[in-house]
Design a protein around this motif. Structure first.
Motif, PDB file in Angstrom:
ATOM      1  N   PRO A 268       3.463   9.337   6.076  1.00 24.10           N
ATOM      2  CA  PRO A 268       2.024   9.638   6.035  1.00 24.10           C
ATOM      3  C   PRO A 268       1.351   9.170   4.743  1.00 24.10           C
ATOM      4  O   PRO A 268       0.741   9.959   4.019  1.00 24.10           O
ATOM      5  CB  PRO A 268       2.000  11.160   6.158  1.00 24.10           C
ATOM      6  N   TYR A 269       1.453   7.872   4.473  1.00 30.29           N
ATOM      7  CA  TYR A 269       0.881   7.360   3.222  1.00 30.29           C
ATOM      8  C   TYR A 269      -0.622   7.141   3.371  1.00 30.29           C
ATOM      9  O   TYR A 269      -1.143   7.010   4.495  1.00 30.29           O
ATOM     10  CB  TYR A 269       1.581   6.074   2.801  1.00 30.29           C
ATOM     11  N   GLU A 270      -1.296   7.110   2.253  1.00 31.17           N
ATOM     12  CA  GLU A 270      -2.748   6.904   2.221  1.00 31.17           C
ATOM     13  C   GLU A 270      -3.089   5.826   1.206  1.00 31.17           C
ATOM     14  O   GLU A 270      -2.294   5.523   0.306  1.00 31.17           O
ATOM     15  CB  GLU A 270      -3.460   8.216   1.855  1.00 31.17           C
ATOM     16  N   ASP A 271      -4.263   5.250   1.351  1.00 28.16           N
ATOM     17  CA  ASP A 271      -4.713   4.258   0.379  1.00 28.16           C
ATOM     18  C   ASP A 271      -4.928   4.913  -0.976  1.00 28.16           C
ATOM     19  O   ASP A 271      -5.474   6.013  -1.068  1.00 28.16           O
ATOM     20  CB  ASP A 271      -6.022   3.611   0.838  1.00 28.16           C
ATOM     21  N   VAL A 272      -4.469   4.238  -1.995  1.00 30.10           N
ATOM     22  CA  VAL A 272      -4.671   4.716  -3.357  1.00 30.10           C
ATOM     23  C   VAL A 272      -5.746   3.850  -4.008  1.00 30.10           C
ATOM     24  O   VAL A 272      -5.613   2.620  -4.037  1.00 30.10           O
ATOM     25  CB  VAL A 272      -3.363   4.623  -4.169  1.00 30.10           C
ATOM     26  N   PRO A 273      -6.823   4.470  -4.520  1.00 32.93           N
ATOM     27  CA  PRO A 273      -7.894   3.670  -5.150  1.00 32.93           C
ATOM     28  C   PRO A 273      -7.354   2.866  -6.330  1.00 32.93           C
ATOM     29  O   PRO A 273      -6.602   3.376  -7.151  1.00 32.93           O
ATOM     30  CB  PRO A 273      -8.896   4.736  -5.619  1.00 32.93           C
ATOM     31  N   ARG A 274      -7.749   1.597  -6.378  1.00 34.54           N
ATOM     32  CA  ARG A 274      -7.338   0.740  -7.485  1.00 34.54           C
ATOM     33  C   ARG A 274      -8.546  -0.042  -7.979  1.00 34.54           C
ATOM     34  O   ARG A 274      -9.353  -0.537  -7.187  1.00 34.54           O
ATOM     35  CB  ARG A 274      -6.248  -0.252  -7.045  1.00 34.54           C
ATOM     36  N   ALA A 275      -8.633  -0.149  -9.291  1.00 36.55           N
ATOM     37  CA  ALA A 275      -9.725  -0.933  -9.867  1.00 36.55           C
ATOM     38  C   ALA A 275      -9.503  -2.406  -9.555  1.00 36.55           C
ATOM     39  O   ALA A 275      -8.368  -2.884  -9.538  1.00 36.55           O
ATOM     40  CB  ALA A 275      -9.784  -0.713 -11.379  1.00 36.55           C
TER      41      ALA A 275
ATOM     42  N   GLU B 266       0.839  -1.202   0.000  1.00 40.66           N
ATOM     43  CA  GLU B 266       0.000   0.000   0.000  1.00 40.66           C
ATOM     44  C   GLU B 266       0.874   1.251   0.000  1.00 40.66           C
ATOM     45  O   GLU B 266       0.578   2.234  -0.706  1.00 40.66           O
ATOM     46  CB  GLU B 266      -0.916  -0.014   1.221  1.00 40.66           C
ATOM     47  N   LEU B 267       1.954   1.229   0.786  1.00 39.19           N
ATOM     48  CA  LEU B 267       2.906   2.341   0.785  1.00 39.19           C
ATOM     49  C   LEU B 267       3.517   2.509  -0.600  1.00 39.19           C
ATOM     50  O   LEU B 267       3.638   3.635  -1.106  1.00 39.19           O
ATOM     51  CB  LEU B 267       4.005   2.076   1.817  1.00 39.19           C
ATOM     52  N   GLN B 268       3.898   1.409  -1.217  1.00 41.92           N
ATOM     53  CA  GLN B 268       4.488   1.450  -2.546  1.00 41.92           C
ATOM     54  C   GLN B 268       3.558   2.112  -3.557  1.00 41.92           C
ATOM     55  O   GLN B 268       3.983   2.964  -4.359  1.00 41.92           O
ATOM     56  CB  GLN B 268       4.799   0.022  -2.997  1.00 41.92           C
ATOM     57  N   GLU B 269       2.292   1.737  -3.529  1.00 45.47           N
ATOM     58  CA  GLU B 269       1.342   2.300  -4.483  1.00 45.47           C
ATOM     59  C   GLU B 269       1.148   3.789  -4.253  1.00 45.47           C
ATOM     60  O   GLU B 269       0.987   4.560  -5.198  1.00 45.47           O
ATOM     61  CB  GLU B 269       0.011   1.550  -4.394  1.00 45.47           C
TER      62      GLU B 269
END
Length: 287
Positions: A253-260, A51-54
């Motif tokens: 301070p990473y956040e979730d990135v929306p993914r299809a 999740e951090l990577q994305e």
């Protein structure tokens, strides 16, 4: 004390001393973390690292993580635990060899600068520019004046890095002398690890106190508000890896990135079912 000055610690009493080995007896009494518990926790952390990577890739963030510590402290194993399930195109590990003659003639920090992260990268240094404050100083590859000059300059270099948008995390892995000796001895007869035991490691093994003094002076000069040092006790390697990953994730301070949601398309396999007529060279099936 001004916010932009290094936080020099005063050793006026026991409470003010830097005691990175506090709690050794308690840790020795504690049961080692079982492999199944370690792997279960690590699996969850790997999901968070992805999740951090994305987020890093999506937002173009720049993250630099520095790992330092004595030989056998567990730096390599910790880095492997961090990078096991992420993309090497985003998580880059930098472990530089000894400098060339040309690099020796350069400004000391110069050979590290090209390896700093660009947007969308996490760069992990397995030893870093802090070689000058540690192994180079202790083993006589630089003078005390060189080391002190480095310690005076590096906080401002790191401030420039942070001001440019780099998230900089610095970890020191602290291992006890007993555990270090145990690990180094284990490398002697292990064909998988013998490459980790160099002549330099053997020479440095006898200089524990010199490394301790160098470490403390390094902390005093370079533990700043913009780039503090974080110490991880690493006698229990599994706990240390989990604790460091937890801390790393908590300090970015990473956040979730929306993914299809991924859905595999249909495909035709009739041609693939037929054996190839090409003269392929199949490797021997030894196992």
């Amino acid at each position: 004390m001004a916010e932009d000055a290094p936080r020099h610690r005063k050793r006026e009493d026991d409470d003010a001393q830097l005691d990175v080995r506090a709690g050794v007896a308690d840790r020795k009494r504690a049961r080692n973390l079982e492999r199944k518990d370690y792997e279960s926790n690590l699996r969850k952390l790997h999901v968070k690292l992805v999740e951090l990577q994305e987020w890093v890739r999506h937002e173009g963030k720049k993250i630099c993580v520095v790992f330092e510590g004595r030989d056998g402290a567990g730096k390599g194993g910790t880095i492997k635990a961090i990078t096991a399930r992420v993309s090497p195109r985003i998580f880059r590990v930098v472990a530089l060899p000894a400098p060339t003659e040309r690099e020796k003639s350069q400004m000391y920090i110069q050979r590290y600068l090209p390896h700093l992260p660009s947007g969308g990268e996490v760069v992990i240094f397995d030893r870093s520019w802090y070689n000058r404050a540690g192994v180079e100083r202790v083993m006589g590859f630089c003078t005390d004046e060189d080391a002190k000059r480095f310690l005076g300059v590096v906080p401002q270099v790191e401030k420039a890095m942070v001001d440019s948008g780099i998230i900089l995390l610095k970890y020191w892995l602290e291992v006890s002398p007993e555990e270090q000796e145990k690990r180094l001895r284990a490398r002697i007869d292990d064909g998988r690890k013998i490459w980790k035991l160099s002549k330099m490691d053997l020479k440095s093994f006898t200089r524990w106190d010199d490394y301790t003094r160098a470490r403390d002076e390094m902390f005093m000069a370079t533990d700043t508000s913009w780039a503090p040092w974080f110490v991880a006790r690493s006698d229990d390697k599994r706990r240390a890896r989990l604790n460091i990953i937890e801390h790393l994730l908590a300090n970015i301070p990473y956040e979730d990135v929306p993914r299809a949601k991924v859905k595999l398309p249909k495909r035709h396999t009739r041609a693939a079912d037929r054996a190839s007529r090409l003269p392929l060279k199949i490797i021997p099936e030894v196992h």
